[in-house]
Design a protein around this motif. Structure first.
Motif, PDB file in Angstrom:
ATOM      1  N   ASP A 182       0.786  -1.838  -0.017  1.00  0.00           N
ATOM      2  CA  ASP A 182      -0.096  -0.535  -0.261  1.00  0.00           C
ATOM      3  C   ASP A 182       0.907   1.333   0.305  1.00  0.00           C
ATOM      4  O   ASP A 182       2.164   1.576   1.142  1.00  0.00           O
ATOM      5  CB  ASP A 182      -0.947  -0.200   0.896  1.00  0.00           C
ATOM      6  CG  ASP A 182      -1.771   1.632   1.075  1.00  0.00           C
ATOM      7  OD1 ASP A 182      -1.836   1.724   0.259  1.00  0.00           O
ATOM      8  OD2 ASP A 182      -2.234   1.437   1.924  1.00  0.00           O
ATOM      9  N   CYS A 219      -5.827   5.497   3.690  1.00  0.00           N
ATOM     10  CA  CYS A 219      -5.108   4.048   3.196  1.00  0.00           C
ATOM     11  C   CYS A 219      -3.394   4.903   3.732  1.00  0.00           C
ATOM     12  O   CYS A 219      -3.564   5.292   4.465  1.00  0.00           O
ATOM     13  CB  CYS A 219      -4.926   4.231   1.099  1.00  0.00           C
ATOM     14  SG  CYS A 219      -4.291   5.492   0.700  1.00  0.00           S
ATOM     15  N   LEU A 227      -5.096  -2.652   3.972  1.00  0.00           N
ATOM     16  CA  LEU A 227      -4.419  -3.708   3.611  1.00  0.00           C
ATOM     17  C   LEU A 227      -4.200  -4.628   4.113  1.00  0.00           C
ATOM     18  O   LEU A 227      -4.305  -5.976   3.827  1.00  0.00           O
ATOM     19  CB  LEU A 227      -3.196  -2.727   3.850  1.00  0.00           C
ATOM     20  CG  LEU A 227      -1.538  -3.552   4.169  1.00  0.00           C
ATOM     21  CD1 LEU A 227      -1.526  -3.848   2.308  1.00  0.00           C
ATOM     22  CD2 LEU A 227      -0.276  -3.059   4.712  1.00  0.00           C
ATOM     23  N   CYS A 241       2.922  -1.198   4.087  1.00  0.00           N
ATOM     24  CA  CYS A 241       1.966  -0.004   4.610  1.00  0.00           C
ATOM     25  C   CYS A 241       2.737   1.418   4.580  1.00  0.00           C
ATOM     26  O   CYS A 241       3.190   1.339   5.548  1.00  0.00           O
ATOM     27  CB  CYS A 241       0.663  -0.141   4.902  1.00  0.00           C
ATOM     28  SG  CYS A 241      -0.353   0.671   5.595  1.00  0.00           S
TER      29      CYS A 241
END
Length: 449
Positions: A182, A219, A227, A241
């Motif tokens: 991500d 996000c 995620l 992430c």
């Protein structure tokens, strides 16, 4: 001088509102250019940015400021913050700039400065720049013939990608891993998937369609929920992430469990200790790191050295005392053998290498210690300094410390990046921790409507 312009990570604020205006950015460029103008060579600055709409405006304003004092500018475009540190040093630039508000929403933006060594600036140097910004009459404009030139570079992402891959253990092969990454619709939306793919991983991409407004929007490292869902849905081995400028990383295990910076530091420290690579006999972290990390390291006869909040304070201590691993619970992982600042992608590669080497599932490997119950709440107040100095707050803190005793900690501080007071407590009794935090918050003056 009171450091009112620079916070814990550069200058930050709402875009097109003081101090994040085009005028202020131009003055910062002029001031930084004057402070770092040195020698007889043509002085140069490199400027990178994340994907926020306001980045275009601030990039042009900073460029104008540098050019006006005779400093050439090389524009890097969207690139992670650690890439700016790397390229400042690699290109022998005199100063580097990253335009980013890190994990903040798109409405905010910021300016982070790097010295010619690729490291973030000290308080003393920032104060010199601030003094010039506040007194523009003391800035000297270049003669007409000495005005700087600006050039956009096209190969910067490739340079950084190779540097990231070079930081990984030799021969690292990710071909047996499925990884969800991500990128927070931020600065690493191209480089992160490319690095992982070139090292052989099967990559599922999330947050790789920036539009100027969606950076960190549901996000990235501060919103790992998407995620978590994607890792489980795709039966991936692990998720990575990043935040908007990719200087921090949070990971997600195959079962959807979040892996924070403390767990990553614990695992990397253990791996490096076994390999004889850990310098300084421990890890440097901030006062926010969990007490469980301290106990974990202590059991291995390693030290946890704490600093005030801010990755640059961690780095200063690391450089002063010879540590090569440090970071923050929020995911800034600093590895001075490889980078001059926190690098989420480099840290992720160290974690993936440990995953492959041990053969353990991520949910086991990165649960190095059981975290001590910790609670953090943020409170908006009209005057943070006055609130912290108030007698009711002092009494609430003293009461909480007495109740927690030696088995817990309390930390109450002003945010260095947002108009907030952060109240944190931790201890073995989660109910007691919650009660202590709530008592302190109740003592804080309410923000005016």
């Amino acid at each position: 001088m009171v450091r009112s312009l620079f916070g814990t990570d550069g200058v930050r604020g709402r875009a097109n509102t003081a101090p994040m205006t085009a005028e202020m950015a131009m003055r910062i460029g002029m001031a930084a250019g004057q402070v770092f103008r040195r020698g007889a060579h043509r002085n140069r600055a490199v400027i990178g940015k994340d994907t926020r709409l306001s980045g275009y405006m601030l990039e042009q304003a900073l460029t104008a400021g540098f050019l006006s004092v005779g400093v050439d500018v090389f524009l890097l475009g969207p690139i992670p913050t650690p890439a700016v540190g790397f390229l400042t040093r690699s290109m022998r630039a005199d100063v580097g700039v990253m335009i980013s508000a890190s994990h903040n929403p798109y409405e905010d933006n910021g300016i982070k400065l790097f010295g010619p060594d690729g490291f973030k600036l000290s308080d003393a140097v920032e104060s010199r720049i601030q003094a010039l910004v506040m007194s523009p009459s003391n800035m000297t404009l270049a003669d007409a013939a000495a005005i700087g030139r600006a050039k956009r570079l096209d190969d910067v992402q490739g340079r950084y990608i190779e540097a990231v891959k070079a930081s990984a253990p030799r021969g690292l092969d990710l071909s047996d891993l499925k990884v969800v990454v991500d990128c927070a619709n931020g600065a690493a939306y191209r480089v992160a998937p490319t690095v992982l793919s070139e090292l052989g991983a099967e990559v599922v991409r999330v947050g790789v369609s920036p539009d100027g407004f969606n950076i960190n929007g549901n996000c990235g490292s501060t919103h790992p929920g998407v995620l978590q869902e994607q890792v489980v849905a795709h039966h991936a081995h692990i998720g990575i992430c990043l935040d908007g400028d990719a200087d921090r990383v949070i990971m997600v295990a195959e079962n959807g469990q979040v892996i924070d910076g403390d767990q990553l530091m614990a695992t990397i420290a253990d791996q490096w200790m076994q390999a004889g690579r850990l310098s300084g006999g421990g890890v440097v972290a901030t006062v926010m790191s969990n007490l469980g990390l301290e106990r974990y390291l202590d059991a291995r006869k390693l030290r946890l050295v704490r600093t005030q909040v801010g990755d640059r304070y961690v780095l200063e201590r690391m450089r002063a005392d010879g540590y090569n691993l440090g970071g923050e619970q929020s995911g800034h992982i600093i590895m001075t053998d490889h980078a001059t600042t926190g690098d989420g992608l480099m840290a992720a590669l160290q974690a993936l290498a440990a995953l492959i080497q041990t053969g353990k599932p991520a949910s086991e490997l990165f649960r190095a210690f059981e975290p001590v119950p910790q609670l953090l709440k943020n409170v908006r107040v009209d005057d943070a300094t006055a609130a912290l100095d108030s007698a009711p707050v002092a009494r609430a803190i003293a009461s909480g410390e007495a109740r927690l005793g030696k088995s817990g900690r309390i930390l109450v501080r002003k945010s260095g990046t947002e108009p907030l007071i952060r109240v944190m407590a931790e201890g073995d009794d989660s109910d007691l921790v919650r009660s202590v935090v709530d008592e302190i918050i109740e003592a804080l003056p309410r923000q005016a409507a």
